[in-house]
Design a protein around this motif. Sequence first.
Motif, PDB file in Angstrom:
ATOM      1  N   ASN A   3       7.518  -4.957   5.656  1.00  0.00           N
ATOM      2  CA  ASN A   3       7.036  -5.596   4.412  1.00  0.00           C
ATOM      3  C   ASN A   3       5.603  -5.277   3.799  1.00  0.00           C
ATOM      4  N   LYS A   4       5.229  -5.684   2.700  1.00  0.00           N
ATOM      5  CA  LYS A   4       4.217  -5.220   2.027  1.00  0.00           C
ATOM      6  C   LYS A   4       3.048  -4.958   2.789  1.00  0.00           C
ATOM      7  N   ASN A   5       2.449  -5.830   3.575  1.00  0.00           N
ATOM      8  CA  ASN A   5       1.505  -5.712   4.375  1.00  0.00           C
ATOM      9  C   ASN A   5       1.506  -4.410   5.317  1.00  0.00           C
ATOM     10  N   TRP A   6       2.623  -3.975   5.930  1.00  0.00           N
ATOM     11  CA  TRP A   6       2.610  -3.103   6.730  1.00  0.00           C
ATOM     12  C   TRP A   6       2.605  -1.559   5.875  1.00  0.00           C
ATOM     13  N   LEU A   7       3.111  -1.604   4.738  1.00  0.00           N
ATOM     14  CA  LEU A   7       2.955  -0.514   3.902  1.00  0.00           C
ATOM     15  C   LEU A   7       1.541  -0.507   3.270  1.00  0.00           C
ATOM     16  N   ARG A   8       0.921  -1.658   2.879  1.00  0.00           N
ATOM     17  CA  ARG A   8      -0.658  -1.216   2.619  1.00  0.00           C
ATOM     18  C   ARG A   8      -1.374  -0.799   3.803  1.00  0.00           C
ATOM     19  N   ILE A  12      -3.389   2.685   3.573  1.00  0.00           N
ATOM     20  CA  ILE A  12      -4.842   2.585   3.677  1.00  0.00           C
ATOM     21  C   ILE A  12      -5.116   3.625   4.960  1.00  0.00           C
ATOM     22  N   SER A  13      -4.502   3.288   6.142  1.00  0.00           N
ATOM     23  CA  SER A  13      -4.736   4.235   7.041  1.00  0.00           C
ATOM     24  C   SER A  13      -4.497   6.033   6.744  1.00  0.00           C
ATOM     25  N   GLY A  14      -3.609   6.406   6.166  1.00  0.00           N
ATOM     26  CA  GLY A  14      -3.571   7.425   5.314  1.00  0.00           C
ATOM     27  C   GLY A  14      -4.582   8.045   4.541  1.00  0.00           C
ATOM     28  N   PHE A  45       2.435   9.230   1.410  1.00  0.00           N
ATOM     29  CA  PHE A  45       3.546   9.571   0.814  1.00  0.00           C
ATOM     30  C   PHE A  45       5.094   8.863   1.550  1.00  0.00           C
ATOM     31  N   LEU A  46       4.923   8.287   3.098  1.00  0.00           N
ATOM     32  CA  LEU A  46       5.747   7.587   3.573  1.00  0.00           C
ATOM     33  C   LEU A  46       5.825   6.346   3.040  1.00  0.00           C
ATOM     34  N   ALA A  47       4.713   5.643   2.832  1.00  0.00           N
ATOM     35  CA  ALA A  47       4.631   4.274   2.119  1.00  0.00           C
ATOM     36  C   ALA A  47       5.156   4.369   1.294  1.00  0.00           C
ATOM     37  N   LYS A  48       4.945   5.088  -0.001  1.00  0.00           N
ATOM     38  CA  LYS A  48       5.393   5.207  -1.282  1.00  0.00           C
ATOM     39  C   LYS A  48       6.894   5.510  -1.362  1.00  0.00           C
ATOM     40  N   ASN A  53      12.132   3.345  -2.345  1.00  0.00           N
ATOM     41  CA  ASN A  53      13.485   3.088  -1.793  1.00  0.00           C
ATOM     42  C   ASN A  53      13.957   1.624  -1.619  1.00  0.00           C
ATOM     43  N   LYS A  54      13.029   0.705  -1.060  1.00  0.00           N
ATOM     44  CA  LYS A  54      13.357  -0.576  -0.984  1.00  0.00           C
ATOM     45  C   LYS A  54      13.646  -1.132  -2.232  1.00  0.00           C
TER      46      LYS A  54
END
Length: 62
Positions: A3-8, A12-14, A45-48, A53-54
């Motif tokens: 979900n969006k929270n994990w992507l955020r 942020i950690s990156g 880049f993985l989050a993006k 793709n989603k």
Amino acid sequence: MINKNWLRILRISGVVIMLIAFPLMRDYPWYYGVLLFDIGLALVFLAKWIDRNKLAINQSKS
């Protein structure tokens, strides 16, 4: 799926890893700092990539 929270959190950690890569690795050879910076960049880049793709999968289903 992620979900969006994990992507955020991933993004942020990156960014945090990229910001602290060089000051943190001052006493080590230069390539350790570059490697840590690249790991942070890969997380961003993985989050993006997952987010794009989603969106592409959701648009193709509708």
